[in-house]
Design a protein around this motif. Structure first.
Motif, mmCIF file in Angstrom:
data_model
loop_
_atom_site.group_PDB
_atom_site.id
_atom_site.type_symbol
_atom_site.label_atom_id
_atom_site.label_comp_id
_atom_site.label_asym_id
_atom_site.label_seq_id
_atom_site.Cartn_x
_atom_site.Cartn_y
_atom_site.Cartn_z
ATOM 1 N N GLU A 140 0.826 -1.209 0.000
ATOM 2 C CA GLU A 140 0.000 0.000 0.000
ATOM 3 C C GLU A 140 0.858 1.256 0.000
ATOM 4 N N TRP A 141 1.941 1.221 0.751
ATOM 5 C CA TRP A 141 2.839 2.384 0.839
ATOM 6 C C TRP A 141 3.429 2.718 -0.530
ATOM 7 N N VAL A 142 3.878 1.684 -1.242
ATOM 8 C CA VAL A 142 4.483 1.884 -2.558
ATOM 9 C C VAL A 142 3.446 2.359 -3.574
ATOM 10 N N ARG A 143 2.295 1.717 -3.602
ATOM 11 C CA ARG A 143 1.253 2.069 -4.580
ATOM 12 C C ARG A 143 0.745 3.500 -4.382
ATOM 13 N N ALA A 144 0.699 3.947 -3.137
ATOM 14 C CA ALA A 144 0.200 5.303 -2.858
ATOM 15 C C ALA A 144 1.102 6.372 -3.470
ATOM 16 N N LEU A 145 2.335 5.989 -3.783
ATOM 17 C CA LEU A 145 3.297 6.938 -4.339
ATOM 18 C C LEU A 145 3.481 6.745 -5.845
ATOM 19 N N ALA A 146 2.610 5.983 -6.478
ATOM 20 C CA ALA A 146 2.746 5.685 -7.910
ATOM 21 C C ALA A 146 2.886 6.959 -8.737
ATOM 22 N N GLY A 147 3.827 6.931 -9.665
ATOM 23 C CA GLY A 147 4.079 8.073 -10.538
ATOM 24 C C GLY A 147 5.196 8.973 -10.051
ATOM 25 N N LEU A 148 5.608 8.799 -8.795
ATOM 26 C CA LEU A 148 6.656 9.641 -8.219
ATOM 27 C C LEU A 148 8.032 9.119 -8.615
ATOM 28 N N SER A 149 8.916 10.006 -8.998
ATOM 29 C CA SER A 149 10.285 9.639 -9.353
ATOM 30 C C SER A 149 11.249 10.580 -8.657
ATOM 31 N N LEU A 150 12.356 10.031 -8.161
ATOM 32 C CA LEU A 150 13.363 10.872 -7.503
ATOM 33 C C LEU A 150 14.689 10.128 -7.456
ATOM 34 N N PRO A 151 15.807 10.858 -7.318
ATOM 35 C CA PRO A 151 17.107 10.199 -7.216
ATOM 36 C C PRO A 151 17.278 9.546 -5.851
ATOM 37 N N VAL A 152 17.788 8.325 -5.840
ATOM 38 C CA VAL A 152 17.994 7.582 -4.598
ATOM 39 C C VAL A 152 19.308 6.806 -4.699
ATOM 40 N N ARG A 153 19.650 6.173 -3.597
ATOM 41 C CA ARG A 153 20.723 5.186 -3.592
ATOM 42 C C ARG A 153 20.098 3.897 -3.076
ATOM 43 N N GLU B 183 20.802 6.295 -8.776
ATOM 44 C CA GLU B 183 20.125 6.849 -9.944
ATOM 45 C C GLU B 183 18.666 7.102 -9.569
ATOM 46 N N ALA B 184 17.813 7.270 -10.568
ATOM 47 C CA ALA B 184 16.407 7.567 -10.303
ATOM 48 C C ALA B 184 15.627 6.312 -9.940
ATOM 49 N N LEU B 185 14.669 6.486 -9.041
ATOM 50 C CA LEU B 185 13.729 5.433 -8.656
ATOM 51 C C LEU B 185 12.334 5.891 -9.048
ATOM 52 N N LEU B 186 11.520 4.972 -9.562
ATOM 53 C CA LEU B 186 10.155 5.296 -9.970
ATOM 54 C C LEU B 186 9.173 4.398 -9.226
ATOM 55 N N PHE B 187 8.198 5.002 -8.555
ATOM 56 C CA PHE B 187 7.110 4.253 -7.934
ATOM 57 C C PHE B 187 6.047 3.981 -9.004
ATOM 58 N N LEU C 40 8.175 -1.013 -7.851
ATOM 59 C CA LEU C 40 9.241 -0.036 -8.077
ATOM 60 C C LEU C 40 9.953 -0.315 -9.392
ATOM 61 N N SER C 41 10.332 0.765 -10.077
ATOM 62 C CA SER C 41 11.072 0.669 -11.323
ATOM 63 C C SER C 41 12.059 1.834 -11.368
ATOM 64 N N ARG D 286 4.572 14.333 -1.636
ATOM 65 C CA ARG D 286 3.870 13.082 -1.332
ATOM 66 C C ARG D 286 4.736 12.127 -0.525
ATOM 67 N N LEU D 287 6.035 12.085 -0.855
ATOM 68 C CA LEU D 287 6.948 11.213 -0.115
ATOM 69 C C LEU D 287 7.148 11.736 1.303
ATOM 70 N N ALA D 288 7.268 13.054 1.446
ATOM 71 C CA ALA D 288 7.400 13.643 2.778
ATOM 72 C C ALA D 288 6.194 13.288 3.638
ATOM 73 N N GLN D 289 4.995 13.355 3.049
ATOM 74 C CA GLN D 289 3.774 13.018 3.777
ATOM 75 C C GLN D 289 3.770 11.543 4.167
ATOM 76 N N ALA D 290 4.237 10.688 3.261
ATOM 77 C CA ALA D 290 4.262 9.257 3.539
ATOM 78 C C ALA D 290 5.186 8.937 4.708
#
Length: 392
Positions: A199-212, A222-226, A231-232, A286-290
């Protein structure tokens, strides 16, 4: 009667065919689909990420990490760029050394077909191969009748992207000749989630940001996509090749920064922001809220205890996620595993126990990183096999 029969008209197969043909041998490519190079055409958003400037053995996965060294040292990115230059194909470099066509991946396919034509290579499409046997020569049973050859090159790829005609043919022929096969699995593939993380991952669908993202000793930044399924994105696809069922991933959502120090500074300044507002300074809203919903204090940041700040920073920098599985071969860019390299010569790609039989490209237990490495392995392994098959 042919000198060399190449089974599979993808990147590796075409390179092997044109290389053998340039040595004056009678060569034919047998492709079971309606056209050759279909995977080339859809790659890189239609512009084909054909190689990478940084070509090193540690960018490839294999049970034998040294296996790729010979082929990629003898056929380097510069060699492929020389080929592009002769055909006046414009290209450009993107991030991390990735090289793409300026115009279209079709340019690459036409270039390979042009080289094959110049070398008098026969390209046969819509050909089904039923069996490969050997006595004094190889006898290949096909939908166009029996064909014989002194050498056979297996270049039918792996199991990724089945809609393009992926098959187990090379694995089956390899086992027929007593060559071992490392279990094929999806690689460079999105990961799916269930249980507490779904549920946590799906709620952020469409969000992309750089991560490690880290799995074991490997990490990619590189970039992570919910997505709605999991995750992709480049970072996740890269790490997926190193992930096995049951393992966890560690994700740093703010790489290169010290969130604890940043929050502590806000606290000392008497910030009236609550968790979501404070985190939104550095993370998408959205990620901050999560993250704020994961047990953060309801108080303003100025009222947080130091341990609360440390816990939040730990969540953001070291979030542990346990994937449920992958999206499978349908979404995988490549196949991990394949014909065991212990049965092949790293210099020629020839089967040690079956003279004249070669295995190249994705069909071999060699998997490159995202970013042009798998195409370069196709060129390099195809070239290595074509040189020897064409010289005999």
């Amino acid at each position: 009667m042919f000198d060399v029969l190449v089974i599979g008209g993808g990147a590796a197969g075409l390179m092997a065919a044109l290389t053998a043909g340039q040595r004056g041998r009678r060569v034919a490519v047998l492709e079971h689909g309606p056209e050759v190079g279909r995977k080339i055409l859809i790659s890189g958003g239609g512009r084909c990420n054909f190689t990478n400037r940084t070509m090193r053995a540690d960018r490839f996965l294999s049970a034998n990490p040294h296996f790729v060294k010979s082929a990629i040292s003898r056929y380097q990115p510069a060699h492929f760029l020389d080929l592009l230059a002769r055909h006046r194909i414009a290209w450009h470099e993107k991030k991390l050394g990735q090289l793409f066509c300026d115009h279209s991946a079709q340019d690459i396919v036409q270039m390979l077909l042009g080289e094959c034509a110049a070398a008098h290579v026969s390209i046969l499409t819509d050909v089904r191969v039923y069996d490969v046997g050997k006595s004094d020569v190889f006898r290949v049973q096909t939908s166009r009748g029996d064909m014989t050859a002194r050498a056979v090159v297996l270049a039918t790829g792996g199991l990724s992207i089945p809609k393009l005609g992926a098959s187990r043919f090379t694995y089956e022929v390899a086992r027929q000749f007593d060559l071992a096969v490392v279990q094929p699995e999806p690689a460079l593939v999105p990961l799916t989630f269930g249980g507490e993380h779904e549920e946590w991952v799906r709620a952020l669908a469409g969000l992309s940001l750089p991560v490690r993202v880290t799995c074991g000793k490997m990490a990619f930044e590189e970039a992570l996509l919910f997505t709605h399924r999991g995750l992709s994105g480049p970072a996740l696809l890269q790490i997926s090749s190193y992930w096995s069922a049951g393992e966890s991933l560690l994700v740093d959502f703010l790489p290169g920064q010290d969130l604890a120090a940043l929050l502590m500074t806000l606290k000392k300044e008497g910030s009236k922001a609550k968790a979501a507002g404070a985190l939104a300074r550095w993370l998408p809203q959205r990620l901050a809220q999560a993250f704020a919903q994961q047990g953060a204090p309801e108080r303003t940041l100025a009222e947080w205890a130091d341990k609360d700040i440390r816990l939040m920073a730990e969540r953001v920098h070291r979030m542990e996620l346990r994937p449920q599985g992958t999206e499978g071969f349908a979404k995988a860019e490549v196949t991990r595993g394949g014909v065991d390299t212990r049965g092949l010569s790293s210099q020629t790609m020839q089967a040690r126990s079956v003279p004249g039989l070669y295995v190249i490209g994705e069909a071999v237990d060699v998997t490159g990183w995202l970013g042009g490495y798998n195409f370069h392995w196709a060129w390099a392994s195809g070239h290595a096999a074509g040189e020897v098959a064409g010289a005999e």
